[in-house]
Design an enzyme around this catalytic site. Structure first.
Site, PDB file in Angstrom:
ATOM      1  N   SER A 173       2.360  -0.909  10.543  1.00  0.00           N
ATOM      2  CA  SER A 173       2.311   0.501  10.950  1.00  0.00           C
ATOM      3  C   SER A 173       1.337   1.286  10.083  1.00  0.00           C
ATOM      4  O   SER A 173       0.641   2.188  10.564  1.00  0.00           O
ATOM      5  CB  SER A 173       3.707   1.131  10.882  1.00  0.00           C
ATOM      6  OG  SER A 173       4.152   1.270   9.546  1.00  0.00           O
ATOM      7  N   ASP A 231       2.069   1.359   1.394  1.00  0.00           N
ATOM      8  CA  ASP A 231       1.449   0.607   2.491  1.00  0.00           C
ATOM      9  C   ASP A 231       0.145   1.257   2.947  1.00  0.00           C
ATOM     10  O   ASP A 231      -0.872   0.574   3.141  1.00  0.00           O
ATOM     11  CB  ASP A 231       2.418   0.498   3.664  1.00  0.00           C
ATOM     12  CG  ASP A 231       3.573  -0.448   3.392  1.00  0.00           C
ATOM     13  OD1 ASP A 231       3.796  -0.786   2.214  1.00  0.00           O
ATOM     14  OD2 ASP A 231       4.259  -0.840   4.339  1.00  0.00           O
TER      15      ASP A 231
END
Length: 397
Positions: free
Chosen positions: A146, A204
């Site tokens: 994502s 991330d």
């Protein structure tokens, strides 16, 4: 609004050392994976905004006039406001896509992230365009899929809006943005991650933006400029797990056995520090077999610590046993309880050993890829620099 078509990519991520310990104030090392998400943005004259996500079977189009109504009564945002979500716009978008209750599915989250960044950057002058995204990363495996998606969205839409220039010069096949532009890309990618995950750490999207390796400690993310490119096997056991449940399990163990578990956390912290030191040495002096010996020992020690914390799983034990039978060393990466593991490959590891190991792991019911860690973050590409298979998929839309 006129803008050039663009092609960008961003890497996934793995945790090399420090998972779970990082929740308790210890260092974690996150590294980029050479498995990437690719995004193609194409200007159109159809009066429509379309998004194509073949990995999750999502193909959506809206009239520009329909989307313009969502920006009414919205004001432009200052640069220092980028890190805060526009709650009113999020609310309108959730109503628009019919996602007003509870947990969102993957399609809804991806759609919301795209529409939020698109509408926030263009506001009243909404261009007609098509965005197509394809990823080498499996979704829901803890590999930063994502975040790679959000980074690609941010980079492509920032370029299209004129907020940052394209880094590609004539005859360039691949290029990266300057530090200031990367920081802006990262800020908008973090917005996408907040849409998708609610309260992300920011690790991330930072890995997707800068690539290489990052040190994460107490909310501070520090990109490390010099890291070697290491070959690995990445294995997905395909066992689903809940990060929230596993984090709570570790916390309960620490509360129950503080004199036992706190030294384990300190040891994991020391593993991360030692690993960072070794990797930096490998960029400044000739790489030796001893460097790899130490990295392998650290992997083994950390995997045992993670089992002590209670986040192991029989499939991860199988992964470690199968690879050790071939002289290779593995550990889980991410939350544990199933999920994914990484296996270090030495430079001298023969291809026949690698292929035999991959087949052994596939025979266990796992997915397995040979890849590398430590590669570049978000990049702009010319079509010539992208694999034919990827370009073929993106060009269908």
């Amino acid at each position: 609004m006129n803008f050039n078509d663009s092609l960008v990519s961003a890497p996934g991520k793995a945790i090399l050392h420090g998972e779970h310990a990082v929740v308790h104030g210890k260092i974690a090392l996150a590294v980029s994976l050479n498995l990437r998400t690719y995004l193609k943005l194409k200007a159109t004259t159809t009066g429509k905004v379309c998004i194509n996500l073949p990995n999750i079977d999502t193909f959506l189009c809206w009239d520009v006039s329909e989307l313009k109504r969502l920006t009414q009564n919205s004001c432009g945002r200052q640069q220092d406001e980028v890190k805060r979500l526009d709650a009113e716009l999020v609310k309108r978008l959730r109503e628009f896509v019919g996602a007003t209750n509870g947990n969102l599915d993957t399609c809804s989250m991806a759609t919301l992230a795209f529409l939020y960044i698109y509408l926030s950057l263009f506001r009243s002058e909404l261009p007609s365009l098509t965005v197509s995204v394809w990823s080498e990363l499996p979704t829901g495996a803890g590999l930063g899929s994502s975040a790679a998606y959000s980074v690609c969205l941010a980079a492509a839409l920032l370029c299209a809006s004129g907020a940052i220039p394209t880094p590609l010069k004539e005859c360039d096949h691949t290029a990266r943005w300057c530090q200031e532009d990367l920081e802006l890309i990262n800020s908008w990618a973090f917005q996408g991650e907040m849409i998708i995950h609610g309260n992300p750490s920011g690790v991330d999207n930072a890995v997707g933006t800068w690539g290489g390796m990052l040190r994460f400690l107490a909310g501070r993310i520090i990109p490390l400029s010099r890291v070697p490119l290491l070959r690995i096997l990445l294995t997905n056991t395909k066992v689903p797990r809940s990060t929230k449940v596993l984090v709570a399990r570790v916390k309960d163990k620490i509360n129950k056995f503080p004199l036992i578990l706190n030294p384990v956390l300190d040891s994991v912290d020391a593993i991360s520090c030692t690993c960072e030191k070794v990797l930096l040495e490998m960029t400044s002096e000739p790489i030796t077999g001893e460097h790899y010996n130490v990295l392998e020992e650290l992997i083994d020690i950390n995997q045992h610590h993670l089992n002590v914390m209670g986040v192991g799983h029989p499939t991860l034990d199988t992964l470690c046993q199968v690879t050790l039978a071939r002289g290779l060393h593995s550990k889980l990466t991410g939350a544990g309880g199933g999920g994914c593991g990484i296996t270090l490959l030495r430079p001298e590891t023969e291809s026949v050993v690698v292929q035999s190991t991959i087949q052994d792991l596939k025979d266990c019911g796992f997915d397995c890829w040979e890849t590398s860690i430590g590669g570049p973050g978000v990049q702009a590409h010319s079509p010539l620099s992208v694999k034919d298979t990827v370009l073929g998929i993106l060009n269908r839309y």
